[in-house]
Design a protein around this motif. Structure first.
Motif, PDB file in Angstrom:
ATOM      1  N   ASN A  36      14.143  -5.852   1.899  1.00  0.00           N
ATOM      2  CA  ASN A  36      13.252  -4.746   2.220  1.00  0.00           C
ATOM      3  C   ASN A  36      13.824  -3.416   1.784  1.00  0.00           C
ATOM      4  O   ASN A  36      15.040  -3.238   1.675  1.00  0.00           O
ATOM      5  CB  ASN A  36      12.866  -4.743   3.700  1.00  0.00           C
ATOM      6  N   GLY A  37      12.918  -2.483   1.487  1.00  0.00           N
ATOM      7  CA  GLY A  37      13.273  -1.143   1.053  1.00  0.00           C
ATOM      8  C   GLY A  37      12.366  -0.129   1.721  1.00  0.00           C
ATOM      9  O   GLY A  37      11.364  -0.488   2.362  1.00  0.00           O
ATOM     10  N   TYR A  38      12.694   1.137   1.562  1.00  0.00           N
ATOM     11  CA  TYR A  38      11.980   2.196   2.275  1.00  0.00           C
ATOM     12  C   TYR A  38      11.899   3.461   1.430  1.00  0.00           C
ATOM     13  O   TYR A  38      12.815   3.786   0.673  1.00  0.00           O
ATOM     14  CB  TYR A  38      12.702   2.513   3.586  1.00  0.00           C
ATOM     15  N   THR A  39      10.782   4.187   1.579  1.00  0.00           N
ATOM     16  CA  THR A  39      10.642   5.512   0.987  1.00  0.00           C
ATOM     17  C   THR A  39       9.828   6.408   1.914  1.00  0.00           C
ATOM     18  O   THR A  39       8.803   5.964   2.458  1.00  0.00           O
ATOM     19  CB  THR A  39       9.960   5.468  -0.389  1.00  0.00           C
ATOM     20  N   PRO A  40      10.241   7.649   2.107  1.00  0.00           N
ATOM     21  CA  PRO A  40       9.424   8.574   2.891  1.00  0.00           C
ATOM     22  C   PRO A  40       8.325   9.236   2.071  1.00  0.00           C
ATOM     23  O   PRO A  40       7.375   9.786   2.634  1.00  0.00           O
ATOM     24  CB  PRO A  40      10.446   9.611   3.365  1.00  0.00           C
ATOM     25  N   ASP A  41       8.449   9.185   0.736  1.00  0.00           N
ATOM     26  CA  ASP A  41       7.561   9.967  -0.131  1.00  0.00           C
ATOM     27  C   ASP A  41       6.961   9.182  -1.294  1.00  0.00           C
ATOM     28  O   ASP A  41       6.292   9.759  -2.147  1.00  0.00           O
ATOM     29  CB  ASP A  41       8.323  11.175  -0.683  1.00  0.00           C
ATOM     30  N   TYR A  42       7.181   7.887  -1.343  1.00  0.00           N
ATOM     31  CA  TYR A  42       6.730   7.013  -2.431  1.00  0.00           C
ATOM     32  C   TYR A  42       7.315   7.420  -3.786  1.00  0.00           C
ATOM     33  O   TYR A  42       6.709   7.195  -4.831  1.00  0.00           O
ATOM     34  CB  TYR A  42       5.206   6.923  -2.535  1.00  0.00           C
ATOM     35  N   ASN A  43       8.503   7.969  -3.731  1.00  0.00           N
ATOM     36  CA  ASN A  43       9.183   8.354  -4.961  1.00  0.00           C
ATOM     37  C   ASN A  43      10.656   7.977  -4.901  1.00  0.00           C
ATOM     38  O   ASN A  43      11.152   7.275  -5.779  1.00  0.00           O
ATOM     39  CB  ASN A  43       9.017   9.855  -5.209  1.00  0.00           C
ATOM     40  N   THR A  44      11.349   8.418  -3.868  1.00  0.00           N
ATOM     41  CA  THR A  44      12.761   8.107  -3.700  1.00  0.00           C
ATOM     42  C   THR A  44      12.904   6.918  -2.752  1.00  0.00           C
ATOM     43  O   THR A  44      12.581   7.011  -1.567  1.00  0.00           O
ATOM     44  CB  THR A  44      13.521   9.317  -3.123  1.00  0.00           C
ATOM     45  N   TRP A  45      13.382   5.799  -3.302  1.00  0.00           N
ATOM     46  CA  TRP A  45      13.462   4.550  -2.544  1.00  0.00           C
ATOM     47  C   TRP A  45      14.902   4.225  -2.160  1.00  0.00           C
ATOM     48  O   TRP A  45      15.835   4.516  -2.896  1.00  0.00           O
ATOM     49  CB  TRP A  45      12.904   3.392  -3.369  1.00  0.00           C
ATOM     50  N   THR A  46      15.050   3.557  -1.015  1.00  0.00           N
ATOM     51  CA  THR A  46      16.343   3.035  -0.579  1.00  0.00           C
ATOM     52  C   THR A  46      16.209   1.539  -0.341  1.00  0.00           C
ATOM     53  O   THR A  46      15.318   1.100   0.397  1.00  0.00           O
ATOM     54  CB  THR A  46      16.807   3.709   0.727  1.00  0.00           C
ATOM     55  N   LEU A  47      17.064   0.756  -0.971  1.00  0.00           N
ATOM     56  CA  LEU A  47      17.115  -0.682  -0.736  1.00  0.00           C
ATOM     57  C   LEU A  47      18.106  -0.969   0.380  1.00  0.00           C
ATOM     58  O   LEU A  47      19.254  -0.503   0.334  1.00  0.00           O
ATOM     59  CB  LEU A  47      17.551  -1.413  -2.009  1.00  0.00           C
ATOM     60  N   ARG A  48      17.666  -1.702   1.382  1.00  0.00           N
ATOM     61  CA  ARG A  48      18.582  -2.101   2.460  1.00  0.00           C
ATOM     62  C   ARG A  48      19.374  -3.315   1.965  1.00  0.00           C
ATOM     63  O   ARG A  48      19.134  -4.457   2.353  1.00  0.00           O
ATOM     64  CB  ARG A  48      17.812  -2.411   3.735  1.00  0.00           C
ATOM     65  N   SER A  49      20.328  -3.037   1.095  1.00  0.00           N
ATOM     66  CA  SER A  49      21.037  -4.084   0.361  1.00  0.00           C
ATOM     67  C   SER A  49      21.745  -5.058   1.300  1.00  0.00           C
ATOM     68  O   SER A  49      22.531  -4.655   2.164  1.00  0.00           O
ATOM     69  CB  SER A  49      22.059  -3.452  -0.586  1.00  0.00           C
ATOM     70  N   GLY A  50      21.425  -6.330   1.147  1.00  0.00           N
ATOM     71  CA  GLY A  50      22.083  -7.380   1.922  1.00  0.00           C
ATOM     72  C   GLY A  50      21.513  -7.597   3.297  1.00  0.00           C
ATOM     73  O   GLY A  50      21.886  -8.558   3.985  1.00  0.00           O
ATOM     74  N   VAL A  51      20.601  -6.730   3.749  1.00  0.00           N
ATOM     75  CA  VAL A  51      19.983  -6.883   5.067  1.00  0.00           C
ATOM     76  C   VAL A  51      18.785  -7.821   4.943  1.00  0.00           C
ATOM     77  O   VAL A  51      17.934  -7.645   4.070  1.00  0.00           O
ATOM     78  CB  VAL A  51      19.543  -5.521   5.635  1.00  0.00           C
ATOM     79  N   ASP A  52      18.715  -8.820   5.814  1.00  0.00           N
ATOM     80  CA  ASP A  52      17.662  -9.824   5.756  1.00  0.00           C
ATOM     81  C   ASP A  52      16.625  -9.535   6.840  1.00  0.00           C
ATOM     82  O   ASP A  52      16.940  -9.536   8.029  1.00  0.00           O
ATOM     83  CB  ASP A  52      18.262 -11.216   5.970  1.00  0.00           C
ATOM     84  N   ALA A  53      15.377  -9.284   6.427  1.00  0.00           N
ATOM     85  CA  ALA A  53      14.318  -8.995   7.390  1.00  0.00           C
ATOM     86  C   ALA A  53      13.887 -10.232   8.167  1.00  0.00           C
ATOM     87  O   ALA A  53      13.244 -10.112   9.216  1.00  0.00           O
ATOM     88  CB  ALA A  53      13.111  -8.382   6.681  1.00  0.00           C
ATOM     89  N   MET A  54      14.213 -11.434   7.655  1.00  0.00           N
ATOM     90  CA  MET A  54      13.940 -12.682   8.382  1.00  0.00           C
ATOM     91  C   MET A  54      15.156 -13.600   8.236  1.00  0.00           C
ATOM     92  O   MET A  54      15.160 -14.541   7.446  1.00  0.00           O
ATOM     93  CB  MET A  54      12.668 -13.362   7.860  1.00  0.00           C
ATOM     94  N   PRO A  55      16.217 -13.324   8.992  1.00  0.00           N
ATOM     95  CA  PRO A  55      17.478 -14.042   8.782  1.00  0.00           C
ATOM     96  C   PRO A  55      17.440 -15.518   9.156  1.00  0.00           C
ATOM     97  O   PRO A  55      18.198 -16.321   8.602  1.00  0.00           O
ATOM     98  CB  PRO A  55      18.468 -13.280   9.667  1.00  0.00           C
TER      99      PRO A  55
END
Length: 299
Positions: A36-55
């Motif tokens: 999963n990843g996140y952006t507040p503005d649909y331009n600058t994205w952050t990847l939650r590297s190694g984090v599993d949303a469904m472990p």
């Protein structure tokens, strides 16, 4: 996200911005079931590297090779979140089925304790690529692909040798409150024809310019012919008429774009295309005029 391998992306908009989810990937030597990843503005994205949303995997999933694909997250009326996903079926590990998992938080962890899959037409090859849709009248729906090419007779992506197996895109109504109780029988929206190669897949439903728009991919994802196409309809149940393709190899310099998803009834789109040794996420805006969808891309 720096060109990270982020295939089959989906996106949901909540109060703090947009959250994206993708098919499993190996990150730093570890298999992450749902990225999963996140952006507040649909331009600058952050990847939650190694984090599993469904472990943790549901009991019905084949743990030896779970193949957790194409997750799609919706928000329920009580504020919780539900993730639709694809995974390998333990009892028939060559096939995939659909499941759902819940979380209090948009980024998870999502939990599915089901002993059996949610939607699993094994006689037709299984099912993949679920995506949720909330209609303006308050009804809730899910589109998905019957994975007929999993039992195809060979060729590109297993289904270009006659007889060609059908891979229909289905529409299933579900309970609006819980997101998963099935209402009625599934409805076929489109299926693969001669111009589609081995299949149609990766459906996503939206409402643009006064019409329902079903985005899908055709051709084989392993080839440069993979694309993003679409069909439009005056009613959610159809009939849908195919148009496009919208994105092909060469569009904005991409190779094999596919798997487009939109935040519900918005114009913010996300999809993947080949990048390095994987498939990176790309974003942009879409609009419908008449029956023609256009896309402007910026990252």
């Amino acid at each position: 996200m720096g060109g990270a391998n982020f295939p089959d992306p989906s996106v949901i908009r909540v109060a703090d911005g947009w959250h994206a989810f993708s098919t499993n990937a190996v990150v730093n030597g570890k298999l992450v079931h749902v990225q999963n990843g996140y952006t507040p503005d649909y331009n600058t994205w952050t990847l939650r590297s190694g984090v599993d949303a469904m472990p943790d995997l549901a009991p019905w999933v084949y743990a030896g090779s779970p193949r957790v694909w194409a997750p799609d997250v919706i928000q329920l009326p009580d504020g919780s979140f539900l993730m639709y996903y694809t995974a390998a079926y333990k009892k028939m590990s060559n096939l995939h089925c659909l499941g759902w998992a819940k979380s209090r938080y948009v980024d998870g962890p999502y939990i599915d304790t089901s002993a059996t899959p949610w939607i699993c037409p094994t006689a037709q090859g299984g099912a993949i690529d679920p995506a949720g849709y909330l209609n303006s009248d308050g009804t809730r729906w899910v589109v998905y692909k019957i994975d007929g090419n999993a039992s195809g007779h060979g060729g590109s992506c297993g289904n270009t040798v006659a007889p060609i197996v059908q891979t229909p895109i289905m529409l299933q109504q579900v309970n609006a409150a819980d997101g998963h109780t099935l209402i009625g029988d599934p409805i076929q929206l489109i299926t693969n024809g001669p111009a589609d190669g081995p299949y149609v897949e990766a459906p996503s439903l939206s409402y643009l310019g006064g019409k329902y728009v079903l985005f899908f991919s055709s051709q084989c994802y392993q080839t440069p012919q993979y694309d993003v196409s679409y069909a439009t309809a005056p009613s959610i149940t159809g009939p849908y008429t195919k148009y496009g393709p919208l994105l092909v190899t060469g569009s904005n310099g991409m190779t094999a774009p596919g798997g487009l998803d939109l935040a519900i009834n918005g114009n913010h789109a996300i999809w993947h295309a080949n990048y390095g040794s994987g498939r990176a996420a790309f974003t942009g805006f879409v609009a419908l005029s008449g029956n023609i969808v256009t896309a402007s891309t910026f990252s």
